[in-house]
Motif scaffolding. Structure first.
Motif, PDB file in Angstrom:
ATOM      1  N   ASN A 166       0.806  -1.207   0.000  1.00 59.43           N
ATOM      2  CA  ASN A 166       0.000   0.000   0.000  1.00 59.43           C
ATOM      3  C   ASN A 166       0.847   1.269   0.000  1.00 59.43           C
ATOM      4  N   GLN A 167       2.151   1.168  -0.310  1.00 59.75           N
ATOM      5  CA  GLN A 167       2.994   2.342  -0.365  1.00 59.75           C
ATOM      6  C   GLN A 167       2.541   3.254  -1.508  1.00 59.75           C
TER       7      GLN A 167
ATOM      8  N   VAL B 255      -4.958  -0.073  -9.673  1.00 54.31           N
ATOM      9  CA  VAL B 255      -3.884  -0.142  -8.677  1.00 54.31           C
ATOM     10  C   VAL B 255      -3.980   1.039  -7.726  1.00 54.31           C
ATOM     11  N   LEU B 256      -4.137   2.243  -8.284  1.00 51.50           N
ATOM     12  CA  LEU B 256      -4.204   3.436  -7.448  1.00 51.50           C
ATOM     13  C   LEU B 256      -5.422   3.427  -6.533  1.00 51.50           C
ATOM     14  N   ASP B 257      -6.501   2.771  -6.990  1.00 53.70           N
ATOM     15  CA  ASP B 257      -7.703   2.667  -6.166  1.00 53.70           C
ATOM     16  C   ASP B 257      -7.596   1.592  -5.095  1.00 53.70           C
ATOM     17  N   GLY B 258      -6.486   0.859  -5.097  1.00 56.57           N
ATOM     18  CA  GLY B 258      -6.253  -0.131  -4.056  1.00 56.57           C
ATOM     19  C   GLY B 258      -6.821  -1.508  -4.323  1.00 56.57           C
ATOM     20  N   PHE B 259      -7.210  -1.771  -5.590  1.00 60.50           N
ATOM     21  CA  PHE B 259      -7.834  -3.054  -5.899  1.00 60.50           C
ATOM     22  C   PHE B 259      -6.878  -4.078  -6.519  1.00 60.50           C
TER      23      PHE B 259
ATOM     24  N   ASP C 137      -2.935  -5.586  -8.151  1.00 61.08           N
ATOM     25  CA  ASP C 137      -1.477  -5.667  -8.139  1.00 61.08           C
ATOM     26  C   ASP C 137      -0.931  -5.879  -9.545  1.00 61.08           C
TER      27      ASP C 137
ATOM     28  N   ARG D 163       3.117  -4.521 -10.212  1.00 55.66           N
ATOM     29  CA  ARG D 163       3.948  -3.978  -9.148  1.00 55.66           C
ATOM     30  C   ARG D 163       5.361  -4.512  -9.361  1.00 55.66           C
TER      31      ARG D 163
END
Length: 240
Positions: A2-3, A115-119, A121, A171
């Motif tokens: 989550n960095q 990815v930016l929304d946290g869903f 990899d 990632r």
């Protein structure tokens, strides 16, 4: 995982693209990435027989785009060029970009968003979903792509629509820890098989446009690569 995402590494394998590579670099320059993410462009010239190396060096002298150029002394294949570029990437994320004009860098943000929304990899850009523009070209190529994707899905238990797409975003720590072997177009089924076995990896797919080339315009993949892809699907899923 989550960095904050601050830099995107764009890995470009290049072979005999001297006439047009400046155009794809112009497109990359023009892209404004979400969240002010910075770009790192890594080009691997796979011992081109034309002036690809010189064209890139001229571009680097007249552009603010951060470009790092690596040159293979012998031709090793697209997969080998990707191995070199991925190894050298320093961004938080890595995306594959062909040196031709078949894929539009303006769609980087489409791949970045999950990815930016946290869903996600890993994000694949599918040419076969969504309502974006697609050049009409080869019937048997499209059938071949669907067959290869279906066969790959059967072994990986994924439900991708376009395993063979160029646009794959990872990632960096995920793609760099894979032990990749394929030196030509077998990269796609191999990386898909190995990504599918990574623990707790969230894989997403988004629709993209596609501006395909004819062979006269420089397209390089052929039917032999299709048979190699089948071999790689079996090899990296059954004999791992």
């Amino acid at each position: 995982m989550n960095q904050p995402i601050t830099k995107l590494s764009i890995v470009i394998p290049a072979y005999n693209e001297g006439k047009t590579i400046h155009r794809i670099l112009d497109k990359i320059t023009d892209v404004q990435l979400l969240n002010n993410i910075q770009k790192e462009v890594i080009i691997v010239n796979d011992c081109s027989k034309d002036d690809t190396k010189e064209a890139i060096e001229r571009y680097m002298q007249n552009s603010a785009l951060p470009i790092v150029l690596y040159n293979h002394e012998i031709n090793k294949g697209k997969g080998a060029a990707l191995h070199t570029g991925i190894k050298q990437a320093t961004g938080d994320l890595v995306i594959i970009q062909d040196a031709d004009l078949e894929y539009d860098p303006q769609e980087y943000n489409v791949l970045l968003k999950p990815v930016l929304d946290g869903f996600a990899d890993v994000v694949y850009g599918s040419r076969f979903m969504g309502g974006n523009a697609h050049r009409i070209l080869f019937f048997w190529h499209s059938i071949g792509n669907k067959v290869l994707t279906t066969l790959s899905n059967m072994f990986t238990n994924l439900n991708l629509t376009d395993m063979e797409t160029c646009y794959k975003l990872f990632r960096r720590e995920i793609i760099q820890r894979l032990d990749l072997k394929e030196t030509r177009f077998g990269f796609e089924p191999e990386v898909t098989a190995k990504i599918s076995r990574q623990p707790d990896i969230r894989i997403y797919e988004v629709g993209i446009s596609y501006y395909g080339r004819t062979y006269a315009e420089g397209k390089k993949i052929n039917w032999k690569d299709g048979f190699r892809a089948i071999y790689c699907i079996l090899k990296y899923n059954l004999f791992r």
